[in-house]
Motif scaffolding. Structure first.
Motif, mmCIF file in Angstrom:
data_model
loop_
_atom_site.group_PDB
_atom_site.id
_atom_site.type_symbol
_atom_site.label_atom_id
_atom_site.label_comp_id
_atom_site.label_asym_id
_atom_site.label_seq_id
_atom_site.Cartn_x
_atom_site.Cartn_y
_atom_site.Cartn_z
ATOM 1 N N ARG A 1 0.819 -1.208 0.000
ATOM 2 C CA ARG A 1 0.000 0.000 0.000
ATOM 3 C C ARG A 1 0.851 1.255 0.000
ATOM 4 N NH1 ARG A 1 -0.875 1.749 5.554
ATOM 5 N NH2 ARG A 1 0.186 0.325 6.986
ATOM 6 N N TYR A 2 2.158 1.114 0.224
ATOM 7 C CA TYR A 2 3.053 2.254 0.199
ATOM 8 C C TYR A 2 3.557 2.510 -1.222
ATOM 9 C CZ TYR A 2 3.298 1.693 5.286
ATOM 10 O OH TYR A 2 2.987 1.591 6.618
ATOM 11 N N PRO A 3 3.982 3.737 -1.515
ATOM 12 C CA PRO A 3 4.618 4.003 -2.814
ATOM 13 C C PRO A 3 5.911 3.220 -2.977
ATOM 14 C CG PRO A 3 3.962 6.059 -1.718
ATOM 15 C CD PRO A 3 3.797 4.957 -0.713
ATOM 16 N N GLU B 1 5.597 4.999 8.639
ATOM 17 C CA GLU B 1 4.494 5.905 8.337
ATOM 18 C C GLU B 1 4.978 7.354 8.264
ATOM 19 O OE1 GLU B 1 1.475 5.435 7.512
ATOM 20 O OE2 GLU B 1 1.235 3.292 7.849
ATOM 21 N N SER B 2 5.902 7.720 9.139
ATOM 22 C CA SER B 2 6.425 9.086 9.099
ATOM 23 C C SER B 2 7.169 9.355 7.800
ATOM 24 C CB SER B 2 7.340 9.337 10.304
ATOM 25 O OG SER B 2 8.484 8.495 10.251
ATOM 26 N N HIS B 3 7.924 8.371 7.309
ATOM 27 C CA HIS B 3 8.622 8.552 6.041
ATOM 28 C C HIS B 3 7.654 8.548 4.870
ATOM 29 C CE1 HIS B 3 12.984 8.603 6.850
ATOM 30 N NE2 HIS B 3 12.645 8.018 7.987
ATOM 31 N N ALA B 4 6.570 7.755 4.965
ATOM 32 C CA ALA B 4 5.553 7.798 3.917
ATOM 33 C C ALA B 4 4.898 9.177 3.865
ATOM 34 C CB ALA B 4 4.505 6.710 4.165
ATOM 35 N N LEU B 5 4.626 9.758 5.033
ATOM 36 C CA LEU B 5 4.076 11.108 5.075
ATOM 37 C C LEU B 5 5.075 12.124 4.524
ATOM 38 C CD1 LEU B 5 1.873 13.087 5.935
ATOM 39 C CD2 LEU B 5 2.881 13.100 8.225
#
Length: 443
Positions: free
Chosen positions: A242-244, A271-275
């Motif tokens: 689900r992540y890029p 999640e912080s790096h995905a944001l």
């Protein structure tokens, strides 16, 4: 002078004496004025008046011992802990083995005391319920661990999915093969007898301690697998996708550190790096608008629409050259050109003409950018293009066939078709290719 509980019955689990560095045996002394960390002394060092740095011999102290009753006047705290450890080692109901391990109580006394104070005690029941509720409240917003109430896949023994799950058996909540599976072999010939010398006895105890450390490592690895939800590998991979792409690469790189920081901290980090990635992409898009002189979102929508149209036109110009690199069938090429002309003129694409074999001729698969392409040689790339099979699926099928061939000493086409649940014609082409290239042998 206070009487406090000790750590456990295992001497190696107690803190060492600050005076002689030996393992503490009850009773021992704790300085009430020094610490943290706590300052412990054995009785011999205490009677000698040992002093070290800030610790003075006239400091107040506490006597650490478990030789006092807790639940029953005839049972000391040390015996209570020994009973719990014996039940954990021997299993609930094996009261004779529990009594043998304790050495101070009979089988009937162990059973009666355990049932009365640890099973049928209403005080303990309510306390355990409160602890369970507190634990559930604490983990409501954490990562998704594996619980026994989940319904993990139950693959057949020695199947591909079973190997992906490392031989996990959901019905037993255990693995077919443990980590360090032959750790118990070092203990099979050890026997403690009374006439052992001190050196031999110490050597045997050292072997037992090593075995305990290997058991702890085994449990630690199981805990990592459960806490991070790694038993159901397919579910874990779906969550990861689900992540890029950039975040997935980071996920793959940081996976080895997940066991250090824990599941919650690891998920928060990803999640912080995905944001951060989403914010950087949005900033880059806004900077592109500013470079193009766009000052409002209405103009930005028009700009995005025109940019998409230009990209589609560019793809149309390059699509023909890409297809001609792979197509060898002239009739299939003519069909593609005819359909492309219909699309460009605004008409519905015409139905492709049937080839001499009565089947439709589909263009070969374009492997550009597909994951796993770099792992294929030229012949395997050509096979995937003609069979229209993505490289990742081909590598998985190839691995399954090679493992089965090595296991059986050969492989038949019927076995390959039973192992790979895809079109039988594709299976035959893959099977013939692996036979021809020498990867597998016929049974």
């Amino acid at each position: 002078m206070d009487r406090l509980g000790s750590f456990s019955n295992d001497p190696s689990d107690k803190p060492p004496c600050r005076g002689c560095s030996s393992y503490l045996m009850e009773p021992y002394i704790k300085c009430a004025e020094c610490g943290p960390p706590p300052f412990f002394l054995c009785l011999q060092c205490f009677t000698r008046g040992f002093e070290y740095k800030k610790h003075q011999s006239d400091h107040t102290y506490e006597i650490m011992t478990s030789d006092f009753p807790v639940l029953d006047p005839s049972w000391t705290a040390q015996e209570e802990m020994a009973l719990l450890e014996a039940v954990m080692d021997c299993g609930f109901g094996n009261w004779q083995d529990v009594a043998n391990q304790m050495c101070t109580k009979t089988k009937e006394e162990c059973e009666k005391h355990y049932m009365k104070h640890f099973i049928n005690n209403p005080l303990f029941a309510s306390t355990l319920l409160n602890l369970k509720q507190a634990e559930e409240a604490k983990t409501t917003d954490t990562a998704i661990p594996f619980h026994s109430t989940d319904d993990p896949p139950r693959p057949t023994f020695d199947s591909l999915l079973s190997r992906d799950m490392a031989g996990y058996m959901p019905a037993r909540a255990d693995f077919i093969e443990e980590f360090d599976n032959y750790a118990e072999w070092d203990l099979r010939d050890i026997d403690f007898v009374e006439d052992d010398s001190d050196i031999l006895h110490a050597l045997k105890m050292a072997v037992v301690d090593i075995y305990h450390s290997r058991l702890k490592e085994r449990q630690r690895r199981k805990k990592i697998i459960r806490d991070h939800g790694l038993i159901n590998l397919r579910k874990f991979q779906l969550m990861e996708r689900r992540y890029p792409k950039e975040v997935q690469d980071l996920y793959e790189t940081m996976r080895r550190f997940a066991r250090i920081v824990g599941p919650v901290e690891h998920d928060k980090f990803i999640e912080s790096h995905a944001l951060e990635f989403e914010l950087r992409r949005e900033i880059k898009r806004l900077q592109e608008y500013r470079t193009a002189g766009i000052t409002n979102f209405c103009s930005a929508r028009t700009y995005d629409h025109l940019k998409k149209t230009r990209e589609e036109e560019r793809l149309k110009r390059t699509m023909l050259s890409e297809v001609l690199q792979y197509i060898q069938d002239s009739s299939a090429c003519q069909q593609w050109l005819r359909r492309q002309a219909d699309i460009d003129s605004g008409l519905s694409p015409s139905i492709p003409m049937a080839s001499n074999s009565g089947r439709r001729s589909a263009p070969p698969l374009n492997l550009t950018g597909l994951p796993g392409t770099e792992k294929l040689n030229e012949k395997e790339k050509e096979l995937c293009q003609m069979v229209r099979l993505v490289p990742g699926a081909y590598l998985e099928y190839k691995s399954a066939l090679l493992n089965e061939c090595n296991k059986q000493g050969g492989l038949r086409l019927a076995q390959a078709r039973a192992l790979i649940k895809i079109d039988v014609n594709k299976t035959r082409k893959i099977y013939d290719f692996l036979i021809r290239e020498g990867y597998i042998t016929k049974a």
